[in-house]
Scaffold this motif. Sequence first.
Motif, short mmCIF file in Angstrom:
data_model
loop_
_atom_site.label_atom_id
_atom_site.label_comp_id
_atom_site.label_asym_id
_atom_site.label_seq_id
_atom_site.Cartn_x
_atom_site.Cartn_y
_atom_site.Cartn_z
N HIS A 63 53.31 92.88 102.41
CA HIS A 63 52.53 93.33 103.57
C HIS A 63 51.04 93.15 103.33
CE1 HIS A 63 50.55 96.26 106.25
NE2 HIS A 63 51.63 96.21 107.02
N ALA A 64 50.56 93.59 102.16
CA ALA A 64 49.14 93.50 101.84
C ALA A 64 48.70 92.04 101.72
CB ALA A 64 48.83 94.26 100.55
N ALA A 65 49.55 91.21 101.12
CA ALA A 65 49.22 89.80 100.96
C ALA A 65 49.17 89.09 102.30
CB ALA A 65 50.24 89.13 100.04
N ARG A 66 50.12 89.38 103.17
CA ARG A 66 50.10 88.75 104.49
C ARG A 66 48.84 89.13 105.25
NH1 ARG A 66 54.74 89.64 109.09
NH2 ARG A 66 53.81 91.73 109.12
N ARG A 67 48.45 90.38 105.16
CA ARG A 67 47.23 90.85 105.83
C ARG A 67 46.00 90.09 105.32
NH1 ARG A 67 45.66 96.13 108.04
NH2 ARG A 67 43.37 96.27 107.98
N ALA A 68 46.00 89.77 104.01
CA ALA A 68 44.86 89.09 103.40
C ALA A 68 44.98 87.57 103.44
CB ALA A 68 44.70 89.56 101.96
N GLY A 69 46.11 87.05 103.94
CA GLY A 69 46.31 85.61 103.98
C GLY A 69 46.57 85.01 102.61
N VAL A 70 47.29 85.75 101.75
CA VAL A 70 47.52 85.34 100.37
C VAL A 70 49.03 85.10 100.16
CG1 VAL A 70 47.42 86.13 97.96
CG2 VAL A 70 45.52 86.61 99.51
N ARG A 71 49.37 84.03 99.44
CA ARG A 71 50.77 83.78 99.11
C ARG A 71 51.31 84.86 98.17
NH1 ARG A 71 53.00 79.48 94.69
NH2 ARG A 71 55.24 79.69 95.13
N SER A 99 56.94 103.43 102.20
CA SER A 99 56.75 104.12 100.92
C SER A 99 55.27 104.12 100.53
CB SER A 99 57.57 103.47 99.81
OG SER A 99 56.87 102.38 99.24
N PHE A 100 54.97 104.96 99.54
CA PHE A 100 53.60 105.08 99.02
C PHE A 100 53.07 103.79 98.41
CE2 PHE A 100 56.31 105.78 95.38
CZ PHE A 100 55.65 105.13 94.35
N LYS A 101 53.94 102.85 98.08
CA LYS A 101 53.53 101.66 97.35
C LYS A 101 52.45 100.86 98.08
CE LYS A 101 56.51 101.64 93.80
NZ LYS A 101 56.14 101.52 92.37
N LEU A 102 52.36 101.01 99.38
CA LEU A 102 51.37 100.24 100.14
C LEU A 102 49.95 100.59 99.72
CD1 LEU A 102 50.98 98.16 102.38
CD2 LEU A 102 50.86 100.04 104.02
N ARG A 103 49.74 101.80 99.27
CA ARG A 103 48.39 102.23 98.87
C ARG A 103 47.90 101.41 97.68
NH1 ARG A 103 47.20 107.70 100.77
NH2 ARG A 103 48.91 108.41 102.10
N GLY A 104 48.70 101.37 96.62
CA GLY A 104 48.30 100.64 95.42
C GLY A 104 48.23 99.15 95.64
N ALA A 105 49.21 98.60 96.37
CA ALA A 105 49.21 97.16 96.62
C ALA A 105 48.01 96.75 97.46
CB ALA A 105 50.51 96.76 97.32
N SER A 106 47.69 97.54 98.47
CA SER A 106 46.54 97.21 99.34
C SER A 106 45.24 97.25 98.56
CB SER A 106 46.48 98.19 100.52
OG SER A 106 47.61 98.06 101.34
N ASN A 107 45.09 98.25 97.69
CA ASN A 107 43.87 98.35 96.90
C ASN A 107 43.75 97.17 95.94
OD1 ASN A 107 41.46 99.81 96.07
ND2 ASN A 107 42.57 100.28 94.18
N ALA A 108 44.87 96.80 95.29
CA ALA A 108 44.83 95.70 94.32
C ALA A 108 44.52 94.37 94.99
CB ALA A 108 46.16 95.63 93.58
N VAL A 109 45.14 94.10 96.14
CA VAL A 109 44.89 92.84 96.84
C VAL A 109 43.45 92.80 97.35
CG1 VAL A 109 45.48 91.47 98.88
CG2 VAL A 109 47.30 92.42 97.45
#
Length: 257
Positions: free
Chosen positions: A88-96, A52-62
């Motif tokens: 997904h974005a948090a795992r990529r950034a190493g964030v809980r 879904s499109f949600k990855l765009r906003g989550a990735s930018n915010a993280v």
Amino acid sequence: MSAAVGLPEIEAARARIAGMIRPTPVDPSPSLSERAGVPVWLKFEHLQHTGSFKLRGASNAVARLDEAARAGGVAAASTGNHGRALAHAARRAGVRAVICMSALVPRNKVEAIEALGAEARIVGASQDDAQVEVDRLIAEEGMVSIPPFDHRDVIAGQGTLGLEMIEAVPELDTLVVQLSGGGLIAGIAAAVKARRPAVRVVGVSMARGAAMQASLAAGRPVQVEELPTLADSLGGGIGLDNRHTFAMVRDLVDEVV
């Protein structure tokens, strides 16, 4: 700073998340074009990494979090798709990441979030109930909230869709966008109206529990009863203390169906 997210923030988000998301195709739909009597194009955002499109906003915010925020971790209430994207974005950034959801969220979405390494918590029977747990995590455990729609960085990330669409279809006349909390349509409308002011933006909401539509009719954010609906991803309120999306939808969206 204005409550409205503008084109510079959306363009900056596009550059920031370029390596994190997939620019998805915009293809014509012969069957819908025949039924509508005009050319109809579809944005295939279901081909995004998390569906879904949600990855765009989550990735930018993280990506915008500072080191202290990353250390504390992120939390959000979600009907499923934002939670999966944030996981997904948090795992990529190493964030809980802790994702709080109501009992209305389908089990397959809960399992998809857990598969990405986030903690899924089922709380109550509505998004509002899930948000109470998010608020507790922020107050007691020092986590950072990245909500699904009413957040500048999330809106800017979703707005990158608008840039892709008007570049793919220069003759675009009308955009039809799903509407729940308003993060997607607010970002898209901000991007498109800045580049092509004549384009009409139409929001489509479900009939049962359409919180943004009820709020627009009332002239202010209002609470509505959250009801089971086939469009389960559109569930939830817009927040009585809505900071961004209500005003942006009110000012930028031409019609809601």
